[in-house]
Write a protein that holds these residues in place. Structure first.
Motif, PDB file in Angstrom:
ATOM      1  N   UNK A 184      89.664  33.719 -26.625  1.00  0.00           N
ATOM      2  CA  UNK A 184      90.238  34.886 -25.973  1.00  0.00           C
ATOM      3  C   UNK A 184      91.743  34.938 -25.864  1.00  0.00           C
ATOM      4  N   UNK A 185      92.433  33.781 -26.018  1.00  0.00           N
ATOM      5  CA  UNK A 185      93.892  33.807 -25.941  1.00  0.00           C
ATOM      6  C   UNK A 185      94.432  34.565 -27.148  1.00  0.00           C
ATOM      7  N   UNK A 214      90.042  24.086 -42.546  1.00  0.00           N
ATOM      8  CA  UNK A 214      89.207  25.264 -42.293  1.00  0.00           C
ATOM      9  C   UNK A 214      89.333  25.618 -40.819  1.00  0.00           C
ATOM     10  N   UNK A 215      89.669  26.889 -40.528  1.00  0.00           N
ATOM     11  CA  UNK A 215      89.794  27.289 -39.123  1.00  0.00           C
ATOM     12  C   UNK A 215      88.419  27.334 -38.492  1.00  0.00           C
ATOM     13  N   UNK A 216      88.194  26.400 -37.586  1.00  0.00           N
ATOM     14  CA  UNK A 216      86.879  26.215 -36.975  1.00  0.00           C
ATOM     15  C   UNK A 216      86.697  27.083 -35.735  1.00  0.00           C
ATOM     16  N   UNK A 217      87.762  27.211 -34.938  1.00  0.00           N
ATOM     17  CA  UNK A 217      87.705  28.004 -33.702  1.00  0.00           C
ATOM     18  C   UNK A 217      89.074  28.612 -33.460  1.00  0.00           C
ATOM     19  N   UNK A 218      89.119  29.740 -32.729  1.00  0.00           N
ATOM     20  CA  UNK A 218      90.372  30.441 -32.492  1.00  0.00           C
ATOM     21  C   UNK A 218      90.464  30.897 -31.041  1.00  0.00           C
ATOM     22  N   UNK A 219      91.584  31.541 -30.681  1.00  0.00           N
ATOM     23  CA  UNK A 219      91.771  32.031 -29.325  1.00  0.00           C
ATOM     24  C   UNK A 219      92.016  30.934 -28.318  1.00  0.00           C
ATOM     25  N   UNK A 220      92.686  29.849 -28.758  1.00  0.00           N
ATOM     26  CA  UNK A 220      92.920  28.680 -27.916  1.00  0.00           C
ATOM     27  C   UNK A 220      94.411  28.370 -27.894  1.00  0.00           C
ATOM     28  N   UNK A 221      95.049  28.606 -26.766  1.00  0.00           N
ATOM     29  CA  UNK A 221      96.504  28.474 -26.652  1.00  0.00           C
ATOM     30  C   UNK A 221      96.976  27.050 -26.860  1.00  0.00           C
ATOM     31  N   UNK A 222      96.379  26.106 -26.144  1.00  0.00           N
ATOM     32  CA  UNK A 222      96.816  24.712 -26.209  1.00  0.00           C
ATOM     33  C   UNK A 222      95.654  23.816 -25.815  1.00  0.00           C
ATOM     34  N   UNK A 223      95.208  22.995 -26.742  1.00  0.00           N
ATOM     35  CA  UNK A 223      94.120  22.050 -26.492  1.00  0.00           C
ATOM     36  C   UNK A 223      94.665  20.644 -26.694  1.00  0.00           C
ATOM     37  N   UNK A 224      94.592  19.827 -25.661  1.00  0.00           N
ATOM     38  CA  UNK A 224      95.012  18.433 -25.748  1.00  0.00           C
ATOM     39  C   UNK A 224      93.806  17.510 -25.572  1.00  0.00           C
ATOM     40  N   UNK A 225      92.834  17.909 -24.750  1.00  0.00           N
ATOM     41  CA  UNK A 225      91.624  17.128 -24.510  1.00  0.00           C
ATOM     42  C   UNK A 225      90.538  17.588 -25.473  1.00  0.00           C
ATOM     43  N   UNK A 282      87.724  41.495 -23.336  1.00  0.00           N
ATOM     44  CA  UNK A 282      87.423  40.101 -22.989  1.00  0.00           C
ATOM     45  C   UNK A 282      85.925  39.827 -22.860  1.00  0.00           C
ATOM     46  N   UNK A 283      85.102  40.877 -22.785  1.00  0.00           N
ATOM     47  CA  UNK A 283      83.662  40.655 -22.717  1.00  0.00           C
ATOM     48  C   UNK A 283      83.100  40.118 -24.026  1.00  0.00           C
ATOM     49  N   UNK A 284      83.928  40.106 -25.082  1.00  0.00           N
ATOM     50  CA  UNK A 284      83.479  39.604 -26.378  1.00  0.00           C
ATOM     51  C   UNK A 284      83.907  38.154 -26.611  1.00  0.00           C
ATOM     52  N   UNK A 285      84.631  37.579 -25.662  1.00  0.00           N
ATOM     53  CA  UNK A 285      85.163  36.226 -25.837  1.00  0.00           C
ATOM     54  C   UNK A 285      84.193  35.179 -25.305  1.00  0.00           C
ATOM     55  N   UNK A 286      84.355  33.957 -25.797  1.00  0.00           N
ATOM     56  CA  UNK A 286      83.529  32.837 -25.360  1.00  0.00           C
ATOM     57  C   UNK A 286      83.794  32.524 -23.891  1.00  0.00           C
ATOM     58  N   UNK A 287      82.718  32.362 -23.137  1.00  0.00           N
ATOM     59  CA  UNK A 287      82.841  31.962 -21.736  1.00  0.00           C
ATOM     60  C   UNK A 287      82.835  30.438 -21.640  1.00  0.00           C
ATOM     61  N   UNK A 288      83.636  29.853 -20.760  1.00  0.00           N
ATOM     62  CA  UNK A 288      83.670  28.391 -20.663  1.00  0.00           C
ATOM     63  C   UNK A 288      82.439  27.833 -19.966  1.00  0.00           C
ATOM     64  N   UNK A 289      82.140  26.574 -20.249  1.00  0.00           N
ATOM     65  CA  UNK A 289      81.101  25.877 -19.492  1.00  0.00           C
ATOM     66  C   UNK A 289      81.523  25.735 -18.037  1.00  0.00           C
ATOM     67  N   UNK A 290      82.794  25.376 -17.849  1.00  0.00           N
ATOM     68  CA  UNK A 290      83.372  25.204 -16.510  1.00  0.00           C
ATOM     69  C   UNK A 290      84.775  25.792 -16.531  1.00  0.00           C
ATOM     70  N   UNK A 291      85.112  26.492 -15.465  1.00  0.00           N
ATOM     71  CA  UNK A 291      86.479  26.959 -15.285  1.00  0.00           C
ATOM     72  C   UNK A 291      87.139  26.134 -14.202  1.00  0.00           C
ATOM     73  N   UNK A 292      87.913  25.141 -14.593  1.00  0.00           N
ATOM     74  CA  UNK A 292      88.624  24.327 -13.610  1.00  0.00           C
ATOM     75  C   UNK A 292      89.829  25.110 -13.078  1.00  0.00           C
ATOM     76  N   UNK A 293      90.303  24.800 -11.882  1.00  0.00           N
ATOM     77  CA  UNK A 293      91.457  25.514 -11.321  1.00  0.00           C
ATOM     78  C   UNK A 293      92.687  25.441 -12.210  1.00  0.00           C
ATOM     79  N   UNK A 294      93.579  26.384 -12.049  1.00  0.00           N
ATOM     80  CA  UNK A 294      94.728  26.533 -12.914  1.00  0.00           C
ATOM     81  C   UNK A 294      95.706  25.381 -12.868  1.00  0.00           C
ATOM     82  N   UNK A 295      96.269  25.059 -14.040  1.00  0.00           N
ATOM     83  CA  UNK A 295      97.410  24.160 -14.221  1.00  0.00           C
ATOM     84  C   UNK A 295      97.089  22.690 -13.964  1.00  0.00           C
ATOM     85  N   UNK A 296      95.813  22.328 -13.926  1.00  0.00           N
ATOM     86  CA  UNK A 296      95.462  20.919 -13.737  1.00  0.00           C
ATOM     87  C   UNK A 296      95.814  20.065 -14.953  1.00  0.00           C
TER      88      UNK A 296
END
Length: 609
Positions: free
Chosen positions: A285-286, A223-234, A314-328
């Motif tokens: 949002x991805x 069942x598709x639980x969530x969408x708009x996520x390019x790559x999730x490893x953690x 993009x105002x309709x997309x989920x906002x993150x709890x934290x936005x860590x800097x890019x490419x970490x």
């Protein structure tokens, strides 16, 4: 099953466990012989469980008896996917090491190693497996079961690893990453527009939920639980608020694909690596949007009309709890849970908080690479705090980190042992640390954290200054301008790659061998499993046919005569000849396809069918 002699490992473990040379940057130490080379808050100690592993390491899990199971980074043969470790004499170091599990045809790296409901679960790029664990057995003798098979045809091998986690109701959650940067018509090609709507979103770019206790499943059973996520490893389940959490790897190549709109600094620090509370039905949002952690808002990707400011849909997309800097590169997430009487359990501050392993960036040039540490967010009202801390640092051993290969270690996997210790695995050598608390839990507070807070000023953690942190500031550009824009992000400024996804150019048979093959790779791109210098790689090299023949000849000559390579030059005429042959071959294929369609279409064939 492969067993390695105890004598061999005993010799390896007698090697220096940490860094023997001390160095400083802005007054902060970068290397230490203590704690296996790591810097930790006061009161914590680290020991090295194993200094290196065959196949290196990705994620890991620890059983109730202290046995450690590690997902191997390199898997060439059957029964080598899992590395099992046991400490028989109680000194904290592994003295039995064995390998088992997996399929013979798998060569690319996977990830995931979890213990759930008496089973050991692990994953490759295409499968989720499990073994029933039996008390006292290091290597289970139960049959290997395939819980989930990825039965898609993967022309592009991007973002298809299968991290997993479990909720409290018998469900397993698995990301199906999107094999694209931003769902462009031509992946990673400059100014190629994004497809709207993105067709990948029907069965990729999200999280799927499955029955954790059922075998033989494919994505259609989920069942598709969530969408708009390019790559999730953690990915991990938080039992306190009973909710799924994960971190998304943001898109790449803002400079490379839209150099007229984005500066090297913007490409280095954006887009954010987003930490989400993944509620059912959320849309991250991805590929249409990315998060700008400095502006604190989601904006449109340039492939969809964005300019770094426009918000649009993009105002309709989920906002993150934290936005860590890019490419970490957040590659594991762990909510810390230990019993109150655990012998080496952490102070109350850490209970139910979230640890994140940042594997480290590859594509921040001309700014220092960043990440390469373990972060922590305390629990507030059952959820991770937005105020993150540096928990463990020193993995890289250098600062600034100019090339990925400069970093000695890159943290990857996290697990908690039965005594409350935190285990950390890294990918470059397969080193594993055990971190335990030996101080006074009652007095632990800001004073013990002060030195770790100062480490946020190091260049691999802070947001770089646009001028002073530019590694090319006041220096002539060395080598090829074309290489710096289009190649260095993956293959690095020193041509050594990143040892994980992007192969080295130094000494590579692909670079030094047949000229025609090398030119064809530049013109047509390359995807799928290959071997370079004896190591397997499975990723995407985008085609660069948009470059002129002169540009391609220049950059290929550059890589054949630098990084220790001494091959002869490639001429513009040679590139032109291969381009012409490639174009003619494509035209022949198109003519053949048209002829084939005509011969099978009623009324068009000579026989009249």
């Amino acid at each position: 099953m492969t067993t390695f002699p105890i004598r061999f490992w005993a010799m390896a473990l007698l090697a220096v466990a940490g860094f023997s040379q001390r160095a400083t940057y802005n007054g902060l130490p970068l290397q230490t012989a203590d704690n296996g080379g790591l810097f930790l808050p006061d009161g914590f100690e680290a020991t090295v469980v194993v200094d290196s592993l065959p196949g290196r390491a990705r994620h890991l899990a620890v059983n109730d008896n202290g046995d450690i199971y590690v997902k191997a980074r390199f898997v060439r043969n059957k029964d080598e996917a899992v590395i099992a470790l046991r400490d028989t004499n109680g000194d904290g170091r592994a003295d039995i090491i064995k390998r088992f599990g997996g399929l013979e045809r798998e060569r690319g790296y996977g990830t995931a190693m979890r213990i759930y409901n008496g089973y050991l679960y692990f994953a490759s790029e295409l499968y989720v497996y499990r073994y029933k664990l039996k008390p006292g057995q290091l290597v289970p003798d139960s049959p290997q079961e395939i819980v989930l098979s990825d039965d898609h045809k993967h022309g592009i091998h991007e973002h298809i690893a299968k991290p997993i986690t479990f909720d409290n109701a018998g469900h397993m959650y698995v990301p199906f990453g999107a094999g694209s940067n931003t769902c462009q018509e031509q992946n990673r090609i400059p100014n190629s527009p994004g497809i709207d709507p993105c067709p990948m979103m029907t069965d990729h770019g999200g999280i799927w939920r499955f029955d954790a206790n059922k075998i033989g499943q494919t994505q259609r059973d989920g069942y598709r639980y969530a969408t708009g996520l390019r790559s999730v490893v953690a990915l991990d389940w938080n039992p306190v608020d009973n909710q799924l959490y994960g971190l998304q790897h943001g898109r790449d190549d803002l400079l490379r694909t839209y150099a007229a709109q984005f500066s090297p600094w913007q490409s280095a620090v954006f887009p954010s690596e987003e930490f989400f509370r993944m509620t059912e039905g959320m849309d991250g949002g991805w590929p249409y949007c990315y998060y700008d952690q400095i502006q604190g808002k989601k904006v449109l990707n340039p492939e969809y009309g964005g300019d770094g400011q426009r918000v649009g849909r993009c105002d309709r997309c989920e906002q993150p709890l934290i936005g860590f800097p890019g490419h970490w590169a957040p590659n594991d997430l762990l909510f810390y849970r230990a019993t109150a009487d655990a012998a080496n359990g952490f102070p109350a501050r850490y209970m139910n908080g979230a640890f994140v392993a940042f594997h480290g960036s590859t594509n921040r040039a001309p700014y220092p690479q960043a990440g390469y540490f373990i972060g922590f967010m305390p629990s507030e009202n059952g959820r991770p705090s937005r105020n993150w801390e540096v928990f463990a640092d020193g993995f890289a051993g250098v600062d600034p980190i100019v090339n990925v290969s400069d970093a000695a270690y890159r943290p990857m996997g996290l697990a908690v042992g039965p005594d409350g210790s935190l285990y950390v695995a890294e990918t470059e050598k397969g080193k594993i640390w055990r971190i335990r608390y030996t101080g006074n839990k009652q007095t632990f507070g800001p004073e013990q954290l002060a030195q770790m807070e100062k480490r946020k000023t190091l260049s691999h953690i802070r947001t770089p200054d646009q001028l002073t942190d530019n590694l090319d500031k006041d220096k002539p550009v060395v080598g090829s301008n074309i290489y710096g824009v289009y190649c260095a992000a993956c293959h690095q400024r020193n041509g050594l790659g990143d040892s994980q996804r992007f192969p080295p150019l130094a000494g590579s048979e692909w670079v030094l061998g047949d000229k025609k093959r090398l030119i064809e790779v530049m013109l047509k791109g390359l995807e799928g499993p290959i071997e370079v210098n004896g190591k397997p790689y499975n990723n995407v090299m985008p085609q660069h046919s948009f470059l002129t023949d002169e540009d391609i000849a220049e950059v290929l000559t550059h890589i054949r005569q630098n990084f220790g390579n001494t091959a002869n030059a490639i001429s513009t005429a040679e590139v032109s000849a291969v381009r012409l042959a490639t174009t003619e071959k494509k035209a022949d294929k198109r003519r053949g396809a048209v002829k084939s369609r005509r011969s099978t279409t009623p009324g068009t064939s000579p026989s009249g069918f």
